[in-house]
Design an enzyme around this catalytic site. Sequence first.
Site, mmCIF file in Angstrom:
data_model
loop_
_atom_site.group_PDB
_atom_site.id
_atom_site.type_symbol
_atom_site.label_atom_id
_atom_site.label_comp_id
_atom_site.label_asym_id
_atom_site.label_seq_id
_atom_site.Cartn_x
_atom_site.Cartn_y
_atom_site.Cartn_z
ATOM 1 N N CYS A 162 -16.282 1.342 1.253
ATOM 2 C CA CYS A 162 -15.015 0.646 1.527
ATOM 3 C C CYS A 162 -14.592 0.801 2.980
ATOM 4 O O CYS A 162 -13.870 -0.040 3.504
ATOM 5 C CB CYS A 162 -13.929 1.178 0.598
ATOM 6 S SG CYS A 162 -13.760 2.976 0.651
ATOM 7 N N ARG A 170 0.873 -1.180 0.000
ATOM 8 C CA ARG A 170 0.000 0.000 0.000
ATOM 9 C C ARG A 170 0.905 1.224 0.000
ATOM 10 O O ARG A 170 1.679 1.435 0.928
ATOM 11 C CB ARG A 170 -0.896 0.014 1.249
ATOM 12 C CG ARG A 170 -1.532 1.370 1.495
ATOM 13 C CD ARG A 170 -2.593 1.360 2.561
ATOM 14 N NE ARG A 170 -3.778 0.651 2.112
ATOM 15 C CZ ARG A 170 -4.964 0.743 2.700
ATOM 16 N NH1 ARG A 170 -5.129 1.510 3.768
ATOM 17 N NH2 ARG A 170 -5.991 0.061 2.243
ATOM 18 N N ARG A 177 -13.185 -8.860 2.634
ATOM 19 C CA ARG A 177 -11.775 -8.578 2.312
ATOM 20 C C ARG A 177 -10.919 -9.800 2.648
ATOM 21 O O ARG A 177 -10.067 -10.213 1.877
ATOM 22 C CB ARG A 177 -11.274 -7.361 3.113
ATOM 23 C CG ARG A 177 -11.931 -6.034 2.770
ATOM 24 C CD ARG A 177 -11.539 -5.552 1.391
ATOM 25 N NE ARG A 177 -10.105 -5.428 1.228
ATOM 26 C CZ ARG A 177 -9.370 -4.387 1.640
ATOM 27 N NH1 ARG A 177 -9.942 -3.352 2.224
ATOM 28 N NH2 ARG A 177 -8.057 -4.350 1.418
HETATM 29 N N1 CP Z 1 -11.069 -0.184 3.026
HETATM 30 C C1 CP Z 1 -9.780 -0.207 3.408
HETATM 31 O O1 CP Z 1 -8.862 -0.456 2.602
HETATM 32 O O2 CP Z 1 -9.586 0.059 4.725
HETATM 33 P P1 CP Z 1 -8.207 0.337 5.470
HETATM 34 O O3 CP Z 1 -7.708 1.673 4.967
HETATM 35 O O4 CP Z 1 -8.562 0.364 6.918
HETATM 36 O O5 CP Z 1 -7.248 -0.741 5.138
HETATM 37 N N1 NVA Z 2 -10.056 6.509 -1.275
HETATM 38 C C1 NVA Z 2 -9.681 6.143 0.074
HETATM 39 C C2 NVA Z 2 -9.871 4.687 0.299
HETATM 40 C C3 NVA Z 2 -9.570 4.218 1.697
HETATM 41 C C4 NVA Z 2 -9.720 2.733 1.855
HETATM 42 C C5 NVA Z 2 -8.248 6.544 0.323
HETATM 43 O O1 NVA Z 2 -7.413 6.329 -0.569
HETATM 44 O O2 NVA Z 2 -7.948 7.089 1.389
#
Ligand code: CP
Ligand code: NVA
Length: 300
Positions: free
Chosen positions: A258, A102, A287
């Site tokens: 989400c 991420r 998930r």
């Molecule tokens: N929806 C999602 O990706 O949540 P987190 O940011 O908590 O991982």
């Molecule tokens: N669009 C949001 C999604 C979080 C899961 C972000 O990138 O912060």
Amino acid sequence: MKKDLLTLRDLTLDDLHGIFELAAKLKAERNKMNYTPLAGKSVGLIFAKSSTRTRVSFEVGVGELGGRPLYLDQSRMQVGRGETVADTAKVLSRYLHGIVIRTFSHADVEELAREASIPVINALTDEYHPCQILADMLTIKEYSGRVDKSIRVAFYGDGRSNIANSLMLAARLTGMEMVVSAPAEERPAEELMAGAPNICWEPDPLKAAEGVDYFYTDVWVSMGFEDEKERRMKIFRPYQVNEALFERARPNAKFLHCLPAHRGEEVSAGVMDDPKRSIVFDEAENRLHVQKAVMARLIK
Ligand code: CP
Ligand code: NVA
């Protein structure tokens, strides 16, 4: 399947159905299954941004598949002090059997995947969040029995968020009808709609709600976009998912998010907390199951 999962472009419809099938089995038999395809394998989880669901579901998921998860805070890695992405990819490929990442730049994740000899799974970039959308599609399949052109999804708010972008790729893959209701300033990217007559942009939030089966929204200020908070809070205000939209939708319409959610901003508290409409916790649970299925198929 391809080596990596960077966006839903990496999947065929067959891959998608295979993932759903395995995820459903892993979900149904979670507590009695002795299925350990990751036994003896280590998976690095690199995070440059905050996370609750993604981190926990991947750590638990790797463990349940018999593997060893390693949480790696990107800011404490040498890549944060100037080591190249390519060198990092080559080194990690000598230790690990898979990487989940991420971070901010999608191009960095593409480079990591290109240079690594092991599978790379995108756990969110500024542009895409494929694991989230796989869980969403699985949730729709559970509630409607199918994900195809008979399903109408409306996405509200930031038409260029990683969630909106990935949902459009899901619509392209499955043929489901999708309307993105967003202001002109953040309307969906042309290239994601091009050649897909099942996807449209509708700036009028009430019109977009007609005949909808699933409402979906995302935060108005995504991670990394904090500098734009004032402008975003203003332009997205008319795009809150609330009770008025549900009046125009199909009778049994559901709400997806989400998460994390902000009640009173992108969703009203009434919709978010309505047990008949909101299926966000089923979605969050999925998930885990869907990511386990992805890892079982990719990490050899
Ligand atoms: N929806 C999602 O990706 O949540 P987190 O940011 O908590 O991982
Ligand atoms: N669009 C949001 C999604 C979080 C899961 C972000 O990138 O912060």
